[in-house]
Each structure stands twice: as structure tokens, then as C-alpha cells.
Design a protein around this motif. Structure first.
Motif, PDB file in Angstrom:
ATOM      1  N   MET A   2      36.576  53.587  32.943  1.00 21.49           N
ATOM      2  CA  MET A   2      37.464  52.820  32.070  1.00 21.49           C
ATOM      3  C   MET A   2      37.735  51.412  32.578  1.00 21.49           C
ATOM      4  O   MET A   2      38.291  50.589  31.859  1.00 21.49           O
ATOM      5  CB  MET A   2      38.796  53.559  31.908  1.00 21.49           C
ATOM      6  CG  MET A   2      38.669  54.904  31.210  1.00 21.49           C
ATOM      7  SD  MET A   2      37.991  54.789  29.549  1.00 21.49           S
ATOM      8  CE  MET A   2      39.290  53.918  28.717  1.00 21.49           C
ATOM      9  N   ARG A   3      37.354  51.128  33.813  1.00 22.61           N
ATOM     10  CA  ARG A   3      37.590  49.800  34.402  1.00 22.61           C
ATOM     11  C   ARG A   3      36.276  49.256  34.973  1.00 22.61           C
ATOM     12  O   ARG A   3      36.131  49.130  36.180  1.00 22.61           O
ATOM     13  CB  ARG A   3      38.649  49.914  35.491  1.00 22.61           C
ATOM     14  CG  ARG A   3      39.987  50.432  34.964  1.00 22.61           C
ATOM     15  CD  ARG A   3      41.002  50.545  36.052  1.00 22.61           C
ATOM     16  NE  ARG A   3      41.300  49.197  36.536  1.00 22.61           N
ATOM     17  CZ  ARG A   3      42.041  48.942  37.600  1.00 22.61           C
ATOM     18  NH1 ARG A   3      42.547  49.898  38.306  1.00 22.61           N
ATOM     19  NH2 ARG A   3      42.263  47.706  37.963  1.00 22.61           N
ATOM     20  N   PRO A   4      35.311  48.902  34.105  1.00 28.30           N
ATOM     21  CA  PRO A   4      33.974  48.548  34.574  1.00 28.30           C
ATOM     22  C   PRO A   4      33.821  47.144  35.169  1.00 28.30           C
ATOM     23  O   PRO A   4      32.775  46.837  35.736  1.00 28.30           O
ATOM     24  CB  PRO A   4      33.115  48.689  33.320  1.00 28.30           C
ATOM     25  CG  PRO A   4      34.047  48.357  32.205  1.00 28.30           C
ATOM     26  CD  PRO A   4      35.372  48.927  32.648  1.00 28.30           C
ATOM     27  N   SER A   5      34.821  46.292  35.062  1.00 27.99           N
ATOM     28  CA  SER A   5      34.687  44.929  35.580  1.00 27.99           C
ATOM     29  C   SER A   5      35.354  44.806  36.948  1.00 27.99           C
ATOM     30  O   SER A   5      36.585  44.795  37.058  1.00 27.99           O
ATOM     31  CB  SER A   5      35.303  43.915  34.616  1.00 27.99           C
ATOM     32  OG  SER A   5      35.286  42.635  35.201  1.00 27.99           O
ATOM     33  N   ALA A   6      34.549  44.654  37.971  1.00 24.77           N
ATOM     34  CA  ALA A   6      35.081  44.501  39.333  1.00 24.77           C
ATOM     35  C   ALA A   6      35.902  43.219  39.472  1.00 24.77           C
ATOM     36  O   ALA A   6      36.923  43.202  40.163  1.00 24.77           O
ATOM     37  CB  ALA A   6      33.931  44.507  40.340  1.00 24.77           C
ATOM     38  N   ILE A   7      35.477  42.159  38.801  1.00 24.36           N
ATOM     39  CA  ILE A   7      36.198  40.888  38.871  1.00 24.36           C
ATOM     40  C   ILE A   7      37.584  41.027  38.243  1.00 24.36           C
ATOM     41  O   ILE A   7      38.586  40.625  38.831  1.00 24.36           O
ATOM     42  CB  ILE A   7      35.406  39.759  38.178  1.00 24.36           C
ATOM     43  CG1 ILE A   7      34.085  39.510  38.907  1.00 24.36           C
ATOM     44  CG2 ILE A   7      36.228  38.474  38.113  1.00 24.36           C
ATOM     45  CD1 ILE A   7      33.131  38.611  38.144  1.00 24.36           C
TER      46      ILE A   7
END
Length: 75
Positions: free
Chosen positions: A60-65
């Protein structure tokens, strides 16, 4: 966009979101690219009725940035 609106509100809460808004604006294209890359593929979350918390959170939180920006600015 919520961070930009809070930053522009002129409130003490808005002051806390100025850095978040700047970081999100500077990294917008990279964040969108990371989220788009994660779209449309199957993801194992460890179960339907009782998913694994770590697997579901990663899906659900695919953006590391984006995650790093939020983690650095916990109020």
C-alpha cells in the motif's frame, strides 16, 4: 496538494508542513513514477481476511521517496 494548502494556511500547523510541501513538490515526478510502476500487478499480502501487516503495508506504500518524506516529518 494537501501539504501545499496547509503550508499556505498561515497557521502554526501550516508552518510545520512547509518542508513537507517543498519536498513533495521537488520529488513529485519520481513519486508518481514509483506509484505508477506498482499499479496493475498482483501482490501477495499474506491472506485475504487477515493479511500480514508488513506485506500489506509494503503493497500500500510503494513509493520509498514519499514514505521517507512522511517519516522525516512526523509531527
Amino acid at each position: 496538494y494537501w501539504a501545499s494548502e496547509l503550508a499556505a494556511s498561515g497557521t502554526s500547523l501550516g508552518d510545520k508542513f512547509k518542508i513537507v510541501a517543498q519536498n513533495l513538490a521537488q520529488n513529485e515526478s519520481a513519486i508518481v513514477a514509483q506509484i505508477n510502476t506498482a499499479q496493475g500487478r498482483k501482490v501477495d499480502i499474506g491472506g485475504y481476511y487477515k493479511p500480514d501487516d508488513k506485506k500489506a503495508s509494503a503493497a500500500m506504500r510503494p513509493s520509498a521517496i514519499f514514505n521517507q518524506i512522511l517519516q522525516n516529518q512526523i509531527l
